[in-house]
Design an enzyme around this catalytic site. Structure first.
Site: not given
Ligand code: PMT
Length: 410
Positions: A323, A210
């Site tokens: 996040f 991504n």
């Molecule tokens: O890296 P940059 O270009 O600075 O951009 C920042 C960002 C947009 C990536 C950052 O601010 C952000 O939003 N990060 C989380 C992105 C994400 O994957 O969000 P999600 O809603 O899909 O996941 C929710 C949370 O679960 C996140 O904390 C993620 O790290 C975590 N996760 C998700 C999937 C997984 N298999 N394991 C996880 O730990």
């Protein structure tokens, strides 16, 4: 006043070529006001003369476990108790293995066992030795016991190869030692932060990923560090340099990120998941580059484990901040994730439209916690990260320190 004034650093040197850099480290520690006592293994003495280290530290160098004259001056138990911090730099593969197995067959390994001071290691070895599963297992064992493993860095090696295994530079090691006394609301807290994308391979040349640049996570690592925490950053592939004083572990896939996170989470007080972890990976990894042929091709994907949810479900889980990257219904989706994963806080950002989010220099988030929220408007990621870190520190304090001095500071 020098920043390490009066701090007592016991520097262990084991036998590797990087031992010459330890002489510079001793000089810099001394200049920073620290009291330094050097303990060398027998092999280390083949690389650098004890007299050099004695002159630079202003103290006699210790080497032998059973040396009646030295024991009379400062016995090994006294030396172990004297130290505020024990740093072994360089730490060879052999020394790390001995420590992981609890051996006490020379002065330095005995001191490491006998001291209750924080123990840090700066590994230095050939890249294949570093990558060997035995070394990796030993390093994990030491991390799980609460040891700090700083480095190694990647670069040219004394053996003529290129790869991970170089000891961190003396100024970086000094910075990390100084971190033990950095004052701030998160002093004494071990923080683990994920950043960047993951790459899920499909075949030897293709992967699913991504647009995460890592900027948000790296800025958070620096901000949490500024508040006094000891920070380990588990990073997917990015082009960024690690912030000063932050330990970075580089990974590619979600499974690698999970392994690195879970091997440390139990000894951490704070976990912040800023990485954009791929929710799916290819069911099968093709051994050869997949050739084009059919006009329609379906790729079978399987779910990756949710690292954040797993950390939040640990029995003694750290203060956990997630996040949420959402394209719509920000509050409902983010609050849903916070509740279902059992998080202390979540930082929600709108992505995919407008400024901010993935790969941008700026971002805006709304932070949610049980019974509260705060909007942090669009600004550059380092400034935003400082605001987020300050709010995390406030809630961390409210949850643990203010009510219960036995917080999971790690
Ligand atoms: O890296 P940059 O270009 O600075 O951009 C920042 C960002 C947009 C990536 C950052 O601010 C952000 O939003 N990060 C989380 C992105 C994400 O994957 O969000 P999600 O809603 O899909 O996941 C929710 C949370 O679960 C996140 O904390 C993620 O790290 C975590 N996760 C998700 C999937 C997984 N298999 N394991 C996880 O730990």
């Amino acid at each position: 006043m020098h920043r390490l004034e009066g701090r007592r650093i016991l520097l262990g040197i084991s036998g590797g070529i990087a031992a010459y850099k330890s002489a510079i480290l001793v000089r810099e520690l001394h200049r920073a006001g620290a009291q330094v006592r050097v303990v060398m293994t027998r092999a280390a003495r083949a690389f650098v003369a004890p007299l050099t280290l004695q002159t630079l530290s202003g103290n006699v160098v210790h080497s032998e476990l059973l040396d009646p004259t030295r024991e009379a001056a400062m016995g090994h138990i006294e030396l172990a108790r004297w130290a505020d911090v024990v740093l072994v730099a360089p730490a060879t593969a052999d020394f790390i293995a001995r420590l992981a197995h609890g051996l006490a067959d020379d002065l330095l390994s005995t001191l490491c066992l006998a001291s209750s001071a924080p123990l840090a290691m700066a590994p230095a070895m050939n890249r294949e030795m570093w990558r060997h599963p035995a070394t990796q297992q030993n390093v994990r064992t030491l991390s799980l016991r609460g040891g700090y493993v700083w480095g190694p860095a990647e670069g040219d090696q004394a053996c003529g190869e290129f790869g991970p295994g170089r000891m961190l530079e003396p100024d970086e090691l000094l910075e990390r030692i100084a971190g033990f006394w950095r004052q701030g609301p998160l002093s004494g807290v071990r923080a683990l932060i994920t950043a960047g994308p993951t790459r899920e391979p499909i075949d030897p040349v293709r992967y699913i990923s991504n647009r995460s640049s890592g900027k948000m996570g790296y800025a958070l690592a620096a901000a949490v560090r500024e508040l006094g925490a000891t920070v380990t950053l588990i990073s997917g592939p990015t082009s960024l340099m690690p912030p000063a004083g932050v330990e970075r572990i580089e990974v590619n896939t979600a499974l690698e990120m999970r392994e690195q996170v879970l091997s440390r989470a139990a000894v951490c007080g704070l976990f912040v998941a800023a990485a954009a972890v791929s929710d799916y990976r290819a069911e099968q990894l093709a051994g050869h580059k997949i050739k084009k042929g059919v006009s329609r091709w379906q790729l079978a994907l399987v779910r990756n484990p949710d690292i954040l949810a797993e950390v939040a479900a640990l029995p003694n889980h750290p203060f956990t901040v997630g996040f949420a990257a959402e394209t719509h219904d920000l509050e409902r989706n983010a609050e849903g994730k916070r509740r279902s994963k059992g998080l202390d806080m979540i930082a929600a950002n709108l992505v995919g439209k407008g400024p901010g989010g993935f790969d941008a220099d700026d971002n805006a988030v709304t932070l949610y916690w049980e019974g509260g929220k705060k909007d942090l408007s669009l600004r550059d990621k380092p400034s935003l990260a400082r605001e987020i870190a300050a709010l995390i520190a406030e809630h961390y304090d409210a949850k643990y320190t203010a009510q219960d001095p036995g917080s999971p500071s790690g």
